[in-house]
Design an enzyme around this catalytic site. Structure first.
Site, PDB file in Angstrom:
ATOM      1  N   CYS A 139       0.987  -0.765  -0.118  1.00  0.00           N
ATOM      2  CA  CYS A 139       0.455  -0.111  -0.018  1.00  0.00           C
ATOM      3  C   CYS A 139       1.146   1.114  -0.348  1.00  0.00           C
ATOM      4  O   CYS A 139       1.710   1.214   0.924  1.00  0.00           O
ATOM      5  CB  CYS A 139      -0.881  -0.090   1.096  1.00  0.00           C
ATOM      6  N   CYS A 159       0.501   3.318   3.371  1.00  0.00           N
ATOM      7  CA  CYS A 159       1.092   2.559   5.026  1.00  0.00           C
ATOM      8  C   CYS A 159       2.206   3.130   4.731  1.00  0.00           C
ATOM      9  O   CYS A 159       3.273   3.231   3.827  1.00  0.00           O
ATOM     10  CB  CYS A 159       1.241   1.456   4.738  1.00  0.00           C
ATOM     11  N   HIS A 211      -4.056   1.340   8.342  1.00  0.00           N
ATOM     12  CA  HIS A 211      -4.780   0.238   6.510  1.00  0.00           C
ATOM     13  C   HIS A 211      -5.682  -0.900   6.964  1.00  0.00           C
ATOM     14  O   HIS A 211      -6.210   0.277   5.981  1.00  0.00           O
ATOM     15  CB  HIS A 211      -3.427  -0.652   6.536  1.00  0.00           C
ATOM     16  N   ASN A 251     -13.268  10.035  -1.439  1.00  0.00           N
ATOM     17  CA  ASN A 251     -14.025   8.662  -2.234  1.00  0.00           C
ATOM     18  C   ASN A 251     -13.386   7.446  -1.508  1.00  0.00           C
ATOM     19  O   ASN A 251     -12.244   7.219  -0.472  1.00  0.00           O
ATOM     20  CB  ASN A 251     -13.442   8.736  -3.320  1.00  0.00           C
ATOM     21  N   SER A 310      -8.643   4.575  -5.310  1.00  0.00           N
ATOM     22  CA  SER A 310      -7.381   3.657  -6.034  1.00  0.00           C
ATOM     23  C   SER A 310      -7.151   2.791  -4.947  1.00  0.00           C
ATOM     24  O   SER A 310      -6.704   1.689  -4.590  1.00  0.00           O
ATOM     25  CB  SER A 310      -7.373   4.820  -5.838  1.00  0.00           C
ATOM     26  N   HIS A 364      -7.162   2.017   2.164  1.00  0.00           N
ATOM     27  CA  HIS A 364      -6.406   2.527   3.310  1.00  0.00           C
ATOM     28  C   HIS A 364      -7.727   3.890   3.273  1.00  0.00           C
ATOM     29  O   HIS A 364      -6.896   4.616   2.354  1.00  0.00           O
ATOM     30  CB  HIS A 364      -4.833   3.077   2.737  1.00  0.00           C
ATOM     31  N   HIS A 399      -8.324   7.173   3.098  1.00  0.00           N
ATOM     32  CA  HIS A 399      -7.839   8.413   2.951  1.00  0.00           C
ATOM     33  C   HIS A 399      -8.907   9.462   2.380  1.00  0.00           C
ATOM     34  O   HIS A 399      -9.523   8.931   1.842  1.00  0.00           O
ATOM     35  CB  HIS A 399      -6.453   8.514   2.168  1.00  0.00           C
ATOM     36  N   GLN A 407      -9.030  13.674  -0.041  1.00  0.00           N
ATOM     37  CA  GLN A 407      -7.991  14.488  -0.726  1.00  0.00           C
ATOM     38  C   GLN A 407      -8.683  15.362  -0.976  1.00  0.00           C
ATOM     39  O   GLN A 407      -9.894  16.295  -0.036  1.00  0.00           O
ATOM     40  CB  GLN A 407      -8.179  14.359  -2.301  1.00  0.00           C
ATOM     41  N   HIS A 450     -21.219  22.853   6.110  1.00  0.00           N
ATOM     42  CA  HIS A 450     -22.160  21.651   5.746  1.00  0.00           C
ATOM     43  C   HIS A 450     -21.435  20.495   5.087  1.00  0.00           C
ATOM     44  O   HIS A 450     -20.578  20.817   3.703  1.00  0.00           O
ATOM     45  CB  HIS A 450     -23.137  21.856   5.071  1.00  0.00           C
ATOM     46  N   PHE A 452     -28.454   3.384  -9.807  1.00  0.00           N
ATOM     47  CA  PHE A 452     -27.821   4.074 -11.299  1.00  0.00           C
ATOM     48  C   PHE A 452     -28.253   5.116 -11.309  1.00  0.00           C
ATOM     49  O   PHE A 452     -29.260   5.570 -11.380  1.00  0.00           O
ATOM     50  CB  PHE A 452     -27.861   2.970 -12.256  1.00  0.00           C
TER      51      PHE A 452
HETATM   52  P1  H2U Z   1      -8.537   8.161  -4.255  1.00  0.00           P
HETATM   53  O1  H2U Z   1      -8.406   7.103  -3.890  1.00  0.00           O
HETATM   54  O2  H2U Z   1      -9.627   8.930  -3.697  1.00  0.00           O
HETATM   55  O3  H2U Z   1      -8.522   8.419  -6.047  1.00  0.00           O
HETATM   56  O4  H2U Z   1      -7.651   9.641  -4.294  1.00  0.00           O
HETATM   57  C1  H2U Z   1      -6.542   8.562  -3.761  1.00  0.00           C
HETATM   58  C2  H2U Z   1      -4.662  10.136  -5.006  1.00  0.00           C
HETATM   59  O5  H2U Z   1      -3.585   9.746  -4.446  1.00  0.00           O
HETATM   60  C3  H2U Z   1      -5.487   9.868  -5.995  1.00  0.00           C
HETATM   61  O6  H2U Z   1      -5.602  11.253  -6.362  1.00  0.00           O
HETATM   62  C4  H2U Z   1      -2.709   9.530  -5.553  1.00  0.00           C
HETATM   63  C5  H2U Z   1      -3.858   9.376  -6.968  1.00  0.00           C
HETATM   64  O7  H2U Z   1      -3.874  10.558  -7.822  1.00  0.00           O
HETATM   65  N1  H2U Z   1      -1.715   8.744  -5.290  1.00  0.00           N
HETATM   66  C6  H2U Z   1      -0.451   9.971  -5.147  1.00  0.00           C
HETATM   67  O8  H2U Z   1      -0.465  10.559  -5.163  1.00  0.00           O
HETATM   68  N2  H2U Z   1       0.381   8.706  -5.212  1.00  0.00           N
HETATM   69  C7  H2U Z   1       0.649   7.595  -5.175  1.00  0.00           C
HETATM   70  O9  H2U Z   1       1.490   6.455  -5.505  1.00  0.00           O
HETATM   71  C8  H2U Z   1      -0.267   6.584  -6.146  1.00  0.00           C
HETATM   72  C9  H2U Z   1      -1.806   7.344  -6.186  1.00  0.00           C
HETATM   73 ZN    ZN Z   2      -2.589   1.384   3.628  1.00  0.00          ZN
END
Ligand code: H2U
Ligand code: ZN
Length: 337
Positions: free
Chosen positions: A47, A50, A110, A150, A158, A161, A163, A165, A292, A308
């Site tokens: 990950c 991590c 994680h 997200n 993605s 873990h 997180h 943004q 909010h 959907f």
């Molecule tokens: P999401 O899981 O909401 O997509 O957010 C993860 C973000 O992490 C994604 O915008 C970034 C991706 O660009 N990222 C990094 O900055 N470094 C990495 O090594 C992988 C993903």
């Molecule tokens: Zn992790």
């Protein structure tokens, strides 16, 4: 409450929503899938979020112990982009857009989700959000800071873990412009849209999911997604820095409680997109703006069956079958522990 088909006005966006309560009885032969509820390890060597692991592009995530913030290695916006120049008045219009994109790890663990963290640990996430809003918002060209999460593959996250943004940019995004306009128009009559709305919701007591001394979580009267919620402070505050320590603890508490209820609904870590709508950082006072958070979860009737946004929703207007009132009752009936 109306049981016949009707429409409701989303006061925050100005959009109409179609509600078809009679339709919840229709047969379902659509998508069904197996629930995969696997336990994650506390640390995953693969990950990139991590502690101690390498990220794509070569940077190393340090051995952090609380929250950790870094510049997105694949940012959608860049601060060095030249200031925008409109490109003429024909049908093709474009402008350059400057911005800063960051990633925030909520915890070094994680395996945890927001609702599984302690109130104290969530409070540190709240403090980091606050700090980032202040820092990014004080950059002269940054007019808006969006803090969001997200969660779950279904919402495009993605990585499991915990997180979120942060995207700060030069101009107000569409949703924020619409909410700003609606709140400004309402405020012209001398009161705050969301203060008045919250007073009605507290009186009706039909759509409240949970509440504490400082915050209320409810399914909005105009909710689009089946289990959408709106989290708002009881006091008229426009952004995280307006809150004192007690209120920030209240916010950490309500986030924990809402997400725990969500996770109980279908027995899975509930997918959603969640984000804070705070007053723009364009230098104006924005006394009309009421802080909010929106939670937009895609699930409809089980861990895998989602709503959907297709056909009529895409081409005409949002529509829902399960009413906001019954969604609120379901969420309200769930335990938090
Ligand atoms: P999401 O899981 O909401 O997509 O957010 C993860 C973000 O992490 C994604 O915008 C970034 C991706 O660009 N990222 C990094 O900055 N470094 C990495 O090594 C992988 C993903
Ligand atoms: Zn992790």
């Amino acid at each position: 409450m109306l049981t016949a088909p009707h429409r409701r006005l989303n006061r925050l966006t100005g959009d109409w929503l179609l509600v078809s309560p009679h339709r919840t009885a229709r047969p379902w032969q659509g998508q069904t899938e197996e629930v995969v509820n696997e336990r994650r390890p506390e640390y995953d060597p693969n990950c990139y979020l991590c502690p101690g692991n390498e990220r794509a592009g070569g940077a190393v995530t340090p051995e952090y112990t609380s929250t950790y913030i870094f510049d997105n290695d694949f940012p959608a916006l860049r601060p060095e982009t030249p200031a925008g120049q409109p490109s003429g008045d024909g049908p093709l219009v474009m402008e350059s857009e400057r911005g800063i994109c960051r990633v925030l790890c909520f915890s070094p663990r994680h395996d945890l989700s927001l609702g599984e963290m302690t109130v104290g640990a969530i409070r540190r996430v709240v403090d980091t959000w606050n700090d980032q809003y202040v820092r990014l918002g004080s950059i002269d060209w940054v007019r808006h800071v969006l803090i969001f999460e997200n969660r779950g593959a279904m919402m495009g996250a993605s990585n499991p873990h915990p997180h979120g943004q942060i995207w700060a940019n030069e101009r107000l995004p569409n949703e924020v412009s619409r909410e700003l306009h609606q709140q400004q128009v309402y405020a012209a009559n001398g009161s705050c849209l969301l203060c008045d709305y919250l007073a009605v919701e507290l009186k009706d007591d039909e759509r409240i999911v949970c509440a504490n001394e400082h915050f209320v979580a409810l399914v909005p009267f105009w909710a689009n997604w089946p289990f959408e919620t709106l989290v708002l402070p009881r006091a008229h505050q426009g952004a995280l820095p307006d809150m004192d320590a007690g209120e920030r603890n209240g916010l950490a508490d309500i986030l924990r409680r809402v997400t725990r209820r969500y996770d109980k609904l279908f027995g899975v870590t509930f997918p959603y997109s969640m984000g804070w709508h705070q007053r723009p950082t364009d230098g104006a006072p924005h006394s009309e703006w009421h802080l909010h958070a929106h939670f937009y979860p895609p699930l409809l009737r089980s861990a895998t069956i989602r709503k959907f946004m297709v056909g009529y929703e895409l081409l005409a207007q949002p529509q829902r079958d399960i009413t906001p009132e019954s969604a609120a009752q379901l969420l309200q009936s769930l335990p938090e522990d």
